[in-house]
Write a protein that holds these residues in place. Structure first.
Motif, mmCIF file in Angstrom:
data_model
loop_
_atom_site.group_PDB
_atom_site.id
_atom_site.type_symbol
_atom_site.label_atom_id
_atom_site.label_comp_id
_atom_site.label_asym_id
_atom_site.label_seq_id
_atom_site.Cartn_x
_atom_site.Cartn_y
_atom_site.Cartn_z
ATOM 1 N N ARG A 120 0.825 -1.211 0.000
ATOM 2 C CA ARG A 120 0.000 0.000 0.000
ATOM 3 C C ARG A 120 0.862 1.265 0.000
ATOM 4 N N LEU A 121 1.973 1.241 0.730
ATOM 5 C CA LEU A 121 2.875 2.394 0.725
ATOM 6 C C LEU A 121 3.426 2.640 -0.669
ATOM 7 N N THR A 122 3.788 1.576 -1.363
ATOM 8 C CA THR A 122 4.307 1.704 -2.719
ATOM 9 C C THR A 122 3.252 2.274 -3.648
ATOM 10 N N GLU A 123 2.023 1.804 -3.538
ATOM 11 C CA GLU A 123 0.926 2.317 -4.358
ATOM 12 C C GLU A 123 0.637 3.785 -4.050
ATOM 13 N N PHE A 124 0.879 4.178 -2.805
ATOM 14 C CA PHE A 124 0.581 5.536 -2.357
ATOM 15 C C PHE A 124 1.676 6.531 -2.736
ATOM 16 N N GLY A 125 2.813 6.029 -3.239
ATOM 17 C CA GLY A 125 3.901 6.917 -3.625
ATOM 18 C C GLY A 125 5.110 6.873 -2.728
ATOM 19 N N PHE A 126 5.144 5.891 -1.824
ATOM 20 C CA PHE A 126 6.298 5.696 -0.952
ATOM 21 C C PHE A 126 6.858 4.297 -1.192
ATOM 22 N N PRO A 127 7.504 4.073 -2.351
ATOM 23 C CA PRO A 127 7.990 2.723 -2.665
ATOM 24 C C PRO A 127 8.972 2.213 -1.619
ATOM 25 N N LEU A 128 8.720 1.002 -1.156
ATOM 26 C CA LEU A 128 9.535 0.415 -0.112
ATOM 27 C C LEU A 128 9.497 -1.105 -0.263
ATOM 28 N N LYS A 129 10.675 -1.702 -0.448
ATOM 29 C CA LYS A 129 10.755 -3.148 -0.628
ATOM 30 C C LYS A 129 11.066 -3.835 0.697
ATOM 31 N N LEU A 130 10.640 -5.062 0.790
ATOM 32 C CA LEU A 130 10.862 -5.824 2.018
ATOM 33 C C LEU A 130 12.345 -5.897 2.362
ATOM 34 N N GLU A 131 13.191 -6.120 1.375
ATOM 35 C CA GLU A 131 14.625 -6.243 1.642
ATOM 36 C C GLU A 131 15.211 -4.956 2.217
ATOM 37 N N GLU A 132 14.663 -3.807 1.819
ATOM 38 C CA GLU A 132 15.132 -2.535 2.366
ATOM 39 C C GLU A 132 14.807 -2.441 3.849
ATOM 40 N N VAL A 133 13.662 -2.959 4.232
ATOM 41 C CA VAL A 133 13.237 -2.899 5.629
ATOM 42 C C VAL A 133 14.038 -3.878 6.483
ATOM 43 N N PHE A 152 8.576 1.944 9.695
ATOM 44 C CA PHE A 152 8.608 3.395 9.916
ATOM 45 C C PHE A 152 10.035 3.930 9.838
ATOM 46 N N GLU A 153 10.985 3.182 10.383
ATOM 47 C CA GLU A 153 12.390 3.603 10.325
ATOM 48 C C GLU A 153 12.903 3.617 8.889
ATOM 49 N N ALA A 154 12.485 2.631 8.100
ATOM 50 C CA ALA A 154 12.900 2.592 6.696
ATOM 51 C C ALA A 154 12.310 3.761 5.920
ATOM 52 N N MET A 155 11.072 4.162 6.255
ATOM 53 C CA MET A 155 10.452 5.317 5.612
ATOM 54 C C MET A 155 11.246 6.584 5.903
ATOM 55 N N ALA A 156 11.712 6.714 7.134
ATOM 56 C CA ALA A 156 12.520 7.888 7.495
ATOM 57 C C ALA A 156 13.890 7.833 6.807
ATOM 58 N N LYS A 157 14.474 6.640 6.745
ATOM 59 C CA LYS A 157 15.784 6.483 6.118
ATOM 60 C C LYS A 157 15.753 6.868 4.647
ATOM 61 N N LYS A 158 14.636 6.588 3.973
ATOM 62 C CA LYS A 158 14.518 6.927 2.553
ATOM 63 C C LYS A 158 14.144 8.393 2.342
ATOM 64 N N GLY A 159 13.957 9.123 3.432
ATOM 65 C CA GLY A 159 13.677 10.549 3.329
ATOM 66 C C GLY A 159 12.213 10.903 3.155
ATOM 67 N N TYR A 160 11.342 9.918 3.311
ATOM 68 C CA TYR A 160 9.913 10.209 3.177
ATOM 69 C C TYR A 160 9.393 11.037 4.350
ATOM 70 N N PHE A 161 10.008 10.826 5.526
ATOM 71 C CA PHE A 161 9.630 11.565 6.726
ATOM 72 C C PHE A 161 10.881 11.870 7.533
ATOM 73 N N SER A 162 10.766 12.818 8.439
ATOM 74 C CA SER A 162 11.936 13.267 9.195
ATOM 75 C C SER A 162 12.424 12.228 10.196
ATOM 76 N N ASP A 163 11.509 11.441 10.751
ATOM 77 C CA ASP A 163 11.875 10.426 11.733
ATOM 78 C C ASP A 163 10.787 9.361 11.783
ATOM 79 N N LYS A 282 21.611 4.532 17.281
ATOM 80 C CA LYS A 282 22.324 3.887 16.165
ATOM 81 C C LYS A 282 21.636 4.162 14.832
ATOM 82 N N ARG A 283 20.376 4.537 14.877
ATOM 83 C CA ARG A 283 19.636 4.865 13.659
ATOM 84 C C ARG A 283 19.651 6.368 13.396
ATOM 85 N N GLY A 284 20.375 7.102 14.215
ATOM 86 C CA GLY A 284 20.471 8.537 14.016
ATOM 87 C C GLY A 284 19.381 9.339 14.680
ATOM 88 N N SER A 285 18.640 8.725 15.598
ATOM 89 C CA SER A 285 17.585 9.454 16.302
ATOM 90 C C SER A 285 18.188 10.615 17.086
#
Length: 321
Positions: A120-133, A152-163, A282-285
């Motif tokens: 659903r995230l990919t369809e919505f415009g936030f492409p994210l593959k399982l391997e990335e997560v 959620f952390e992968a979404m932030a890492k890809k720059g979709y959100f700040s954290d 470790k994730r840059g929080s």
């Protein structure tokens, strides 16, 4: 950083969505002065031993070598229609069939829902593959260890959100993205923990919305819901918790929330506490939860017989009374 509270009963390792391995978590806890450490990974039962420095090592003994009394636990996510109802089990017989069945149920339901979330995230415009997560700071995790926080952390890492917190709020509040995975009812989780001779503790109660809808479709306020869990055998509740570093909707200061919980439940439930540490630094929080930031004093722990019984005689020898 010196721990404010030497008994931190709510932490996570790489066995779920934490970034410290169990040995790293124990070592870090020792450095900051933790005396009693609870590791309660999400929906996964604790292990008694693991390979450390090339040898199979008993984890509780490893902790004792670092002057820490380790309490294994598990944090189960409950209630399909309600966010953040989590029940922690401590002191269980971890090979109890009902616990193993509950763990298997949670693993299967998570994988189904999280894969749907990624689609659903990919369809919505936030492409994210399982391997990335699955790529985490400590290395690739197994798919059956996948947690929603990883997404959620992968979404932030890809720059979709700040954290990750901002990503979580976005997904939570967007009906087409918030895929509800099937979760066990909290009452059933409490029953299973007690069948396995453990203690059932409600984590971070104020993360639960003030008004909820139960799986039976009944509207209920948070206080009545917690009372229902008490009637069904809930043993304890977290008092001190890092509400200011999570998605808590109640923005009052931590100490106000802690005091309310303490005053309301001090005579009816055992009182726990913890940081919900994930090693997010470790994730840059920029504002990670730190070990011992919340928890109990040694005196608060030992004044409660039910908590004291979680420690073995060998562990008790580390304390003088």
């Amino acid at each position: 950083m010196k721990a404010l509270y030497p008994c931190d009963l709510h932490t996570h390792s790489t066995r779920s969505d934490g970034c410290d391995t169990i040995p790293e978590l124990i070592q870090r806890a020792a450095k900051c002065g933790i005396r009693i450490l609870g590791i309660a990974d999400h929906d996964v039962l604790p292990i008694s031993s693991m390979e450390i420095d090339g040898e199979m090592t008993d984890i509780i003994q490893y902790a004792l070598m670092h002057s820490i009394c380790l309490i294994p636990g598990v944090e189960f996510s409950c209630e399909t229609l309600v966010e953040d109802v989590h029940v922690i089990g401590y002191g269980c017989c971890w090979t109890h069939p009902a616990l193993l069945e509950l763990e298997a149920f949670c693993t299967a339901s998570k994988m189904k829902a999280y894969k749907a979330t990624l689609d659903r995230l990919t369809e919505f415009g936030f492409p994210l593959k399982l391997e990335e997560v699955l790529k985490q700071p400590g290395g690739r995790i197994d798919p059956d260890k996948l947690q929603k926080k990883h997404i959620f952390e992968a979404m932030a890492k890809k720059g979709y959100f700040s954290d990750w917190i901002t990503a979580k709020l976005f997904v939570r509040d967007h009906p087409s993205l918030n895929v509800k995975r099937q979760k066990p009812e909290a009452v059933r989780v409490i029953q299973v923990i007690q069948e396995a001779d453990g203690l059932a503790v409600l984590a971070h109660p104020y993360l639960i919305d003030e008004i909820i809808t139960t799986q039976s479709g009944k509207f209920m306020n948070r206080g009545d819901f917690i009372h229902l869990l008490q009637v069904q055998g809930l043993n304890g509740i977290e008092t001190r918790y890092t509400y200011d570093k999570t998605t808590c909707k109640d923005r009052r200061p931590n100490f106000v929330l802690w005091r309310e919980i303490f005053e309301h439940y001090k005579d009816t439930l055992l009182l726990s506490g913890g940081s919900d540490y994930h090693a997010d630094q470790k994730r840059g929080s920029k504002n990670p939860r730190m070990l011992g930031e919340c928890g109990l004093t040694v005196e608060e722990f030992f004044i409660q017989p039910a908590l004291k019984r979680l420690l073995s005689n060998e562990q008790l020898e580390f304390f003088e009374f």
